[in-house]
Scaffold this active site. Structure first.
Site, mmCIF file in Angstrom:
data_model
loop_
_atom_site.group_PDB
_atom_site.id
_atom_site.type_symbol
_atom_site.label_atom_id
_atom_site.label_comp_id
_atom_site.label_asym_id
_atom_site.label_seq_id
_atom_site.Cartn_x
_atom_site.Cartn_y
_atom_site.Cartn_z
ATOM 1 N N ASP A 14 -1.178 8.139 1.605
ATOM 2 C CA ASP A 14 -1.059 6.792 2.188
ATOM 3 C C ASP A 14 -0.068 5.849 1.484
ATOM 4 O OD1 ASP A 14 -3.089 7.819 3.755
ATOM 5 O OD2 ASP A 14 -4.553 6.247 3.304
ATOM 6 N N ASP A 52 -2.343 6.710 7.067
ATOM 7 C CA ASP A 52 -3.413 5.980 7.746
ATOM 8 C C ASP A 52 -2.820 5.482 9.070
ATOM 9 O OD1 ASP A 52 -6.120 5.258 7.270
ATOM 10 O OD2 ASP A 52 -5.552 3.184 6.836
ATOM 11 N N HIS A 54 -4.116 3.743 12.546
ATOM 12 C CA HIS A 54 -5.195 3.188 13.376
ATOM 13 C C HIS A 54 -4.688 2.650 14.710
ATOM 14 C CE1 HIS A 54 -7.826 3.473 9.953
ATOM 15 N NE2 HIS A 54 -7.163 2.586 9.240
ATOM 16 N N HIS A 58 -9.125 -1.291 15.792
ATOM 17 C CA HIS A 58 -9.931 -0.235 15.145
ATOM 18 C C HIS A 58 -11.218 -0.821 14.552
ATOM 19 C CE1 HIS A 58 -10.855 2.856 11.992
ATOM 20 N NE2 HIS A 58 -10.580 3.632 13.013
ATOM 21 N N HIS A 87 -4.611 -3.231 9.516
ATOM 22 C CA HIS A 87 -3.587 -2.567 8.705
ATOM 23 C C HIS A 87 -3.214 -1.229 9.327
ATOM 24 C CE1 HIS A 87 -7.326 -0.682 7.364
ATOM 25 N NE2 HIS A 87 -6.581 0.379 7.058
ATOM 26 N N LYS A 112 -4.610 10.029 9.945
ATOM 27 C CA LYS A 112 -6.074 9.892 9.924
ATOM 28 C C LYS A 112 -6.463 8.472 10.299
ATOM 29 C CE LYS A 112 -5.968 9.009 4.955
ATOM 30 N NZ LYS A 112 -6.445 7.607 4.981
ATOM 31 N N CYS A 157 -9.008 6.168 -0.579
ATOM 32 C CA CYS A 157 -8.494 7.373 0.085
ATOM 33 C C CYS A 157 -8.186 8.495 -0.902
ATOM 34 C CB CYS A 157 -7.289 7.015 0.951
ATOM 35 S SG CYS A 157 -7.793 5.935 2.320
HETATM 36 ZN ZN LIG Z 1 -7.273 2.297 7.193
#
Ligand SMILES: [Zn+2]
Length: 203
Positions: A14, A52, A54, A58, A87, A112, A157
């Site tokens: 990330d 990451d 989204h 989310h 984010h 993810k 993470c």
């Molecule tokens: Zn996130």
């Protein structure tokens, strides 16, 4: 550090604009690790990046929960979930990798957190602890035995990815100098302790 070969893979977690200073969910000093990670990555023949990723609205965003603020906690069907500022929204500049990240030989990007109802800290399993991302099978099929991790954030993470790598049977190492954490209420110290207990090597 041991010389790497076809049994070793580096997992770079990330390193995205929103997790760096100036981003929506900035990890203090997040950008400082970029040159360290680049150097580390050039010592590995095999590198996997995570991102990451989204959808707007989310369920991990505080903005999706009326009356809640970032860093509040809510009960999701799968357990407690910290709420974050919006984010890493798919396709936005905040979701892009830090422009200084220089790992052209990375072989896979694992995205993810794309399921609206489930957050995913780990690169292996989402936060319900049962929805796989597919990474375990990919790494096994490629014949990797050892996973080294770096990136953001140490206490979320990176922590969950390292624990899952270990639980899946990979020898697991975290390069602490190539990570930075958010430290929500002492969470970095707890993360380091948890990783040590899981027999994850911290270097
Ligand atoms: Zn996130």
């Amino acid at each position: 550090m041991q010389p790497t070969n076809d049994r070793d893979v580096l997992l770079v977690v990330d390193i995205q604009n929103d997790f760096c200073p100036g981003g929506a969910l900035a990890v203090p000093g997040g950008d400082e690790i970029v040159p360290v990670v680049n150097r580390l990555a050039h010592g590995f023949a095999h590198v996997v990046l995570t991102q990451d990723w989204h959808p707007p609205g989310h369920s991990s965003f505080a903005s999706a929960h009326p009356g809640k603020a970032p860093f509040d906690s809510v009960e999701m069907p799968y357990g407690a979930q910290i709420l974050w500022p919006d984010h890493c929204v798919q396709g936005t500049p905040g979701a892009a990798f830090h422009p200084g990240l220089d790992i052209p030989h990375a072989e896979l990007i694992v995205r993810k957190g794309f399921r609206r109802a489930i957050d995913s800290y780990s690169a292996f399993q989402e936060n319900d602890r049962k929805t796989p991302t597919g990474l375990t099978s990919y790494l096994r099929e490629r014949g990797f035995e050892r996973v080294t991790l770096c990136g953001l954030a140490t206490d979320f993470c990176v922590l969950y990815s390292a624990l899952d790598a270990r639980a899946a049977g990979f020898a697991t190492t975290v390069v602490i100098d190539a990570c930075r954490g958010l430290d929500v209420g002492g969470s970095i110290a707890r993360a380091l302790e948890e990783m040590r207990k899981a027999e994850i090597k911290l270097i």
